[in-house]
Design a protein around this motif. Sequence first.
Motif, short mmCIF file in Angstrom:
data_model
loop_
_atom_site.label_atom_id
_atom_site.label_comp_id
_atom_site.label_asym_id
_atom_site.label_seq_id
_atom_site.Cartn_x
_atom_site.Cartn_y
_atom_site.Cartn_z
N THR A 13 6.18 1.95 -32.66
CA THR A 13 7.63 1.98 -32.37
C THR A 13 6.55 3.03 -31.03
N GLY A 14 6.74 3.87 -30.80
CA GLY A 14 5.85 5.05 -30.53
C GLY A 14 5.08 5.32 -29.20
N PHE A 15 3.90 4.23 -29.98
CA PHE A 15 3.08 3.95 -28.79
C PHE A 15 3.33 2.99 -27.92
N PHE A 16 3.99 2.08 -28.27
CA PHE A 16 4.83 0.59 -26.85
C PHE A 16 5.77 1.52 -26.52
N VAL A 17 6.19 2.27 -26.80
CA VAL A 17 7.06 2.96 -25.69
C VAL A 17 6.36 3.40 -24.98
N PHE A 18 5.35 3.93 -25.40
CA PHE A 18 4.13 5.29 -24.52
C PHE A 18 3.44 4.04 -23.50
N LEU A 19 2.79 3.55 -23.93
CA LEU A 19 2.70 2.05 -23.28
C LEU A 19 3.70 1.45 -21.98
N GLY A 20 4.63 0.99 -22.25
CA GLY A 20 6.17 1.04 -22.06
C GLY A 20 6.24 2.32 -20.42
N LEU A 21 6.13 2.72 -20.57
CA LEU A 21 6.79 3.97 -19.96
C LEU A 21 5.42 4.26 -18.83
N LEU A 22 4.29 3.98 -19.86
CA LEU A 22 2.41 3.75 -18.93
C LEU A 22 2.66 2.76 -17.47
N ALA A 23 3.31 1.46 -18.51
CA ALA A 23 2.66 0.53 -17.82
C ALA A 23 3.75 0.48 -16.42
N VAL A 24 4.99 1.15 -16.84
CA VAL A 24 6.16 1.91 -15.11
C VAL A 24 5.60 2.29 -14.39
N VAL A 25 5.02 3.85 -14.60
CA VAL A 25 4.12 4.38 -13.53
C VAL A 25 3.55 3.75 -13.14
N ILE A 26 2.37 2.81 -14.04
CA ILE A 26 1.32 2.59 -12.65
C ILE A 26 2.44 1.55 -11.84
N ILE A 27 2.31 0.75 -12.41
CA ILE A 27 3.31 -0.38 -11.46
C ILE A 27 3.91 0.08 -9.85
N ASN A 28 4.92 1.16 -10.42
CA ASN A 28 6.06 1.74 -9.15
C ASN A 28 4.67 2.45 -8.15
N SER A 29 3.56 3.41 -8.93
CA SER A 29 3.10 3.99 -8.09
C SER A 29 2.16 3.34 -7.25
N SER A 30 1.88 2.24 -8.03
CA SER A 30 0.76 0.71 -7.46
C SER A 30 1.65 0.34 -5.69
N ALA A 31 3.14 0.45 -6.04
CA ALA A 31 3.54 -0.05 -4.99
C ALA A 31 3.94 0.93 -4.11
N ALA A 32 4.30 1.93 -4.36
CA ALA A 32 4.70 2.68 -3.43
C ALA A 32 3.41 3.04 -3.05
N PHE A 33 2.06 3.39 -3.19
CA PHE A 33 0.93 3.26 -2.41
C PHE A 33 0.12 2.37 -1.69
N LEU A 34 0.42 0.95 -1.50
CA LEU A 34 0.42 0.09 -0.63
C LEU A 34 1.26 0.03 0.64
N GLN A 35 2.66 0.60 -0.59
CA GLN A 35 3.86 0.87 0.45
C GLN A 35 3.09 2.12 2.05
N ARG A 36 2.26 2.36 1.25
CA ARG A 36 2.14 4.32 2.15
C ARG A 36 1.33 3.76 3.34
N GLN A 37 -0.01 2.67 2.56
CA GLN A 37 -0.87 2.52 3.34
C GLN A 37 -0.61 2.11 4.27
N GLU A 38 0.62 0.42 4.04
CA GLU A 38 1.33 -0.06 5.08
C GLU A 38 1.73 1.12 6.30
N LEU A 39 2.50 1.51 5.88
CA LEU A 39 3.01 3.06 6.78
C LEU A 39 1.80 3.35 7.13
N ASP A 40 1.05 3.69 7.16
CA ASP A 40 -0.66 4.52 7.29
C ASP A 40 -0.87 3.68 8.39
N ASN A 41 -0.92 2.18 8.34
CA ASN A 41 -1.55 2.25 9.36
C ASN A 41 -0.51 1.40 10.64
#
Length: 137
Positions: A13-41
């Motif tokens: 259970t702890g491992f799956f909670v950790f994987l879920g939080l890691l997925a949230v961080v990766i998805i949100n970071s990727s979305a914010a990074f792409l938005q930042r690239q667009e704003l930089d351009n």
Amino acid sequence: MSRERGQITVMTTGFFVFLGLLAVVIINSSAAFLQRQELDNLADDAALSAADGLSEEAFYRHGVDTAVELDPAEARRLVASYVAASGGEVGEVSVTTMGDEVHVRMERTVTLAIAPPGWSSRTTIVSEAPSQLRLGD
């Protein structure tokens, strides 16, 4: 032996909670990074557009042998028209000029793809871009 019973369930259970939080961080970071690239351009292109805001009065009065300056009002107008024409969603835009240099700063509020309970679903990204007016020989 009975004391160890059920511990694998807690670890799994702890491992799956950790994987879920890691997925949230990766998805949100990727979305914010792409938005930042667009704003930089957008900021880079707007700064280049603002560099066309040559102070024509000073240029035609003194010619190319003197320092060329940007007209601050014209640079702001050029940035505003470029942002409006691009259709990009921008919150706050500031344009500063100093001599032949222009500095454009843009902010945009983005909604994160996944917001865990208790976390804010919105964040602000910022992009800055300088540009310089150079006359061709």
